[in-house]
Design a protein around this motif. Sequence first.
Motif, PDB file in Angstrom:
ATOM      1  N   PRO A 194       0.811  -1.221   0.000  1.00  0.00           N
ATOM      2  CA  PRO A 194       0.000   0.000   0.000  1.00  0.00           C
ATOM      3  C   PRO A 194       0.846   1.273   0.000  1.00  0.00           C
ATOM      4  N   SER A 195       2.007   1.212   0.655  1.00  0.00           N
ATOM      5  CA  SER A 195       2.887   2.385   0.585  1.00  0.00           C
ATOM      6  C   SER A 195       4.326   1.957   0.853  1.00  0.00           C
ATOM      7  N   TYR A 196       5.258   2.676   0.212  1.00  0.00           N
ATOM      8  CA  TYR A 196       6.658   2.344   0.371  1.00  0.00           C
ATOM      9  C   TYR A 196       7.479   3.568  -0.037  1.00  0.00           C
ATOM     10  N   ALA A 197       8.599   3.757   0.625  1.00  0.00           N
ATOM     11  CA  ALA A 197       9.462   4.866   0.199  1.00  0.00           C
ATOM     12  C   ALA A 197      10.900   4.578   0.595  1.00  0.00           C
ATOM     13  N   ASP A 198      11.827   4.841  -0.326  1.00  0.00           N
ATOM     14  CA  ASP A 198      13.252   4.866   0.033  1.00  0.00           C
ATOM     15  C   ASP A 198      13.915   5.936  -0.825  1.00  0.00           C
ATOM     16  N   GLU A 199      15.246   5.885  -0.955  1.00  0.00           N
ATOM     17  CA  GLU A 199      15.900   7.000  -1.657  1.00  0.00           C
ATOM     18  C   GLU A 199      15.674   6.977  -3.172  1.00  0.00           C
ATOM     19  N   THR A 200      15.272   5.816  -3.711  1.00  0.00           N
ATOM     20  CA  THR A 200      15.073   5.769  -5.167  1.00  0.00           C
ATOM     21  C   THR A 200      13.606   5.777  -5.571  1.00  0.00           C
ATOM     22  N   ILE A 201      12.752   5.299  -4.702  1.00  0.00           N
ATOM     23  CA  ILE A 201      11.358   5.162  -5.128  1.00  0.00           C
ATOM     24  C   ILE A 201      10.392   5.538  -3.998  1.00  0.00           C
ATOM     25  N   ARG A 202       9.273   6.125  -4.410  1.00  0.00           N
ATOM     26  CA  ARG A 202       8.218   6.408  -3.429  1.00  0.00           C
ATOM     27  C   ARG A 202       6.923   5.904  -4.044  1.00  0.00           C
ATOM     28  N   LEU A 203       6.238   5.078  -3.271  1.00  0.00           N
ATOM     29  CA  LEU A 203       5.040   4.436  -3.811  1.00  0.00           C
ATOM     30  C   LEU A 203       3.888   4.655  -2.841  1.00  0.00           C
ATOM     31  N   GLN A 204       2.790   5.116  -3.362  1.00  0.00           N
ATOM     32  CA  GLN A 204       1.641   5.375  -2.490  1.00  0.00           C
ATOM     33  C   GLN A 204       0.360   4.895  -3.166  1.00  0.00           C
ATOM     34  N   MET A 205      -0.337   4.024  -2.476  1.00  0.00           N
ATOM     35  CA  MET A 205      -1.600   3.562  -3.044  1.00  0.00           C
ATOM     36  C   MET A 205      -2.678   4.602  -2.759  1.00  0.00           C
ATOM     37  N   ASP A 206      -3.564   4.793  -3.721  1.00  0.00           N
ATOM     38  CA  ASP A 206      -4.654   5.742  -3.542  1.00  0.00           C
ATOM     39  C   ASP A 206      -5.483   5.316  -2.323  1.00  0.00           C
ATOM     40  N   PRO A 207      -5.709   6.208  -1.353  1.00  0.00           N
ATOM     41  CA  PRO A 207      -6.464   5.827  -0.144  1.00  0.00           C
ATOM     42  C   PRO A 207      -7.865   5.319  -0.478  1.00  0.00           C
ATOM     43  N   ALA A 208      -8.430   5.750  -1.615  1.00  0.00           N
ATOM     44  CA  ALA A 208      -9.772   5.281  -1.972  1.00  0.00           C
ATOM     45  C   ALA A 208      -9.739   3.831  -2.467  1.00  0.00           C
ATOM     46  N   VAL A 209      -8.561   3.403  -2.906  1.00  0.00           N
ATOM     47  CA  VAL A 209      -8.439   2.055  -3.490  1.00  0.00           C
ATOM     48  C   VAL A 209      -8.141   1.013  -2.417  1.00  0.00           C
ATOM     49  N   ALA A 210      -7.336   1.404  -1.434  1.00  0.00           N
ATOM     50  CA  ALA A 210      -6.828   0.443  -0.437  1.00  0.00           C
ATOM     51  C   ALA A 210      -7.921  -0.416   0.222  1.00  0.00           C
ATOM     52  N   PRO A 211      -9.085   0.128   0.592  1.00  0.00           N
ATOM     53  CA  PRO A 211     -10.097  -0.720   1.258  1.00  0.00           C
ATOM     54  C   PRO A 211     -10.638  -1.853   0.370  1.00  0.00           C
ATOM     55  N   TYR A 212     -10.510  -1.698  -0.966  1.00  0.00           N
ATOM     56  CA  TYR A 212     -11.031  -2.739  -1.850  1.00  0.00           C
ATOM     57  C   TYR A 212     -10.213  -4.035  -1.747  1.00  0.00           C
ATOM     58  N   LEU A 213      -8.915  -3.870  -1.439  1.00  0.00           N
ATOM     59  CA  LEU A 213      -8.010  -5.021  -1.543  1.00  0.00           C
ATOM     60  C   LEU A 213      -8.386  -6.191  -0.635  1.00  0.00           C
ATOM     61  N   PRO A 214      -8.631  -5.951   0.674  1.00  0.00           N
ATOM     62  CA  PRO A 214      -8.994  -7.107   1.509  1.00  0.00           C
ATOM     63  C   PRO A 214     -10.272  -7.795   1.028  1.00  0.00           C
ATOM     64  N   VAL A 215     -11.260  -7.003   0.565  1.00  0.00           N
ATOM     65  CA  VAL A 215     -12.519  -7.589   0.083  1.00  0.00           C
ATOM     66  C   VAL A 215     -12.224  -8.490  -1.116  1.00  0.00           C
ATOM     67  N   LEU A 216     -11.455  -7.935  -2.065  1.00  0.00           N
ATOM     68  CA  LEU A 216     -11.113  -8.709  -3.258  1.00  0.00           C
ATOM     69  C   LEU A 216     -10.375  -9.992  -2.887  1.00  0.00           C
ATOM     70  N   LYS A 217      -9.479  -9.868  -1.896  1.00  0.00           N
ATOM     71  CA  LYS A 217      -8.679 -11.025  -1.479  1.00  0.00           C
ATOM     72  C   LYS A 217      -9.598 -12.142  -0.961  1.00  0.00           C
ATOM     73  N   TRP A 218     -10.585 -11.790  -0.147  1.00  0.00           N
ATOM     74  CA  TRP A 218     -11.491 -12.811   0.403  1.00  0.00           C
ATOM     75  C   TRP A 218     -12.376 -13.424  -0.684  1.00  0.00           C
ATOM     76  N   LEU A 219     -12.778 -12.582  -1.638  1.00  0.00           N
ATOM     77  CA  LEU A 219     -13.604 -13.113  -2.745  1.00  0.00           C
ATOM     78  C   LEU A 219     -12.811 -14.130  -3.560  1.00  0.00           C
ATOM     79  N   VAL A 220     -11.561 -13.757  -3.827  1.00  0.00           N
ATOM     80  CA  VAL A 220     -10.700 -14.659  -4.606  1.00  0.00           C
ATOM     81  C   VAL A 220     -10.446 -15.939  -3.817  1.00  0.00           C
ATOM     82  N   LEU A 221     -10.208 -15.796  -2.521  1.00  0.00           N
ATOM     83  CA  LEU A 221      -9.943 -16.980  -1.679  1.00  0.00           C
ATOM     84  C   LEU A 221     -11.136 -17.942  -1.692  1.00  0.00           C
TER      85      LEU A 221
END
Lengths: 343, 108
Positions: A194-221
Amino acid sequence: MNLVQRYVAEVKRHLPYRMRASVAKELRGLLDDELGALAEQKSEPLQEQEIADFLKRYGHPYRVAASYWPRRAMIGEKTYPLYRRALHAVTVWMLVFVVAMSLGRIAQNQTWGIVEIPQFIAEVWSFLLFGFVAVTLYFHYFGEQLEQRLRLWRWDPRKLPEIDVWWDEVSFLSALFAIVELVTLLGLFTITAPSYADETIRLQMDPAVAPYLPVLKWLVLASLAVWLVNLFQRYWTRVKLIIVLACGAVGALLMLRLVFAPSILDISVNLPPKDPATTTLGQLFAWWPDKPLRVIEWLSHLPYDLWPSIIPIKLVLVVFGGLMLYRTYHGVRAVTRVRMPWL
Amino acid sequence: MRQELRRGMLTLAVLRALATEQYGYSLRKQLNQANIEIDEGTLYPLIRRLESVGLLDSEWRDSDPRRRRYYKLSEEGTIVLEKLTQEWADLSAALNNLAATGLAEDAA
């Protein structure tokens, strides 16, 4: 050495050792009889060309030798369906074992990256090969005893499993394909940070998207669990259909909703020497169109667990969401075809 | 399909022909004269197989100008031949009946 002798010697070469002498002796006698009869018809000795023509008609030495071999099959006709079933079961358990082993290793080392993929493929290949050889050898030597031990003649039609929904039989390949697809999706939803940062890269997941992931994970499971059961019970039941259709429909709609979100992951990369900010792999190549090696070098510095973040995530979602919708559409069509009373 | 039908029939034909002792080539000639076309590559291995399962007895003889292996129906082979002949007759009668029924239905 005349042609017939050479021919017989060549046939001998393709025979099992214990049969060689007796077949060669007999074949020699038979060929002499046949050629003798031809010479009698002609009333003069045969020319070499005529003998060669006769031998050619008689057949290639290999084929003649093959006709003398006792008929053998690695797996008998009676045990073949059982063999196929055992092979499928062993294949699945081997795959489950290798995947579990690899996941355990990832959890232990906290790494996941492209360098482990060849190792994973090699492990899958060697385990599957081992399973194939073991099952084949077992059925070759003990298949018939196994078939007899199952006492198939003592079956009772009333004890056959209940099937409450008749649908198309689930093929092994379609089940395997669905499992691979769902495991990939599960990996994508699990590994994407969902988020990561170091000296070469900064990664941020859209806060509106993040809640979908656990739901999707359970559906797939849930879908994955059904398809794993389908590998062994190759037919549909109401419960299985409801789970797969519901998960498929909701999961597909959620994924397609994500596709239309303004952004899923914001990636900022500090690139030497000018540190331009880029957001996608495509922009990386656009920045260095003539230097793909530089891009690869940059990618090699990227932590392995961020690899899934670099892939064009929207494209993946479209493909997998489309597949899930397609599967749901097929399910609904099949269900309406059999006119299920509860729909 | 035709091959499968012929394979079963050939075994019966060979067993029947070997009620009298014969060597490979003479057997083939006899079958050909009876309009049973069989090539050498099929016939000779078939005789060996029948011998290996005990339906035929064989013997090598030097008395002829060439050494030849003579084959003859064994005791077990005689019993099997009787059973197969009966089976063949029953099957043939059943097929004829079936054809006759079909023709009668077509005519009606």
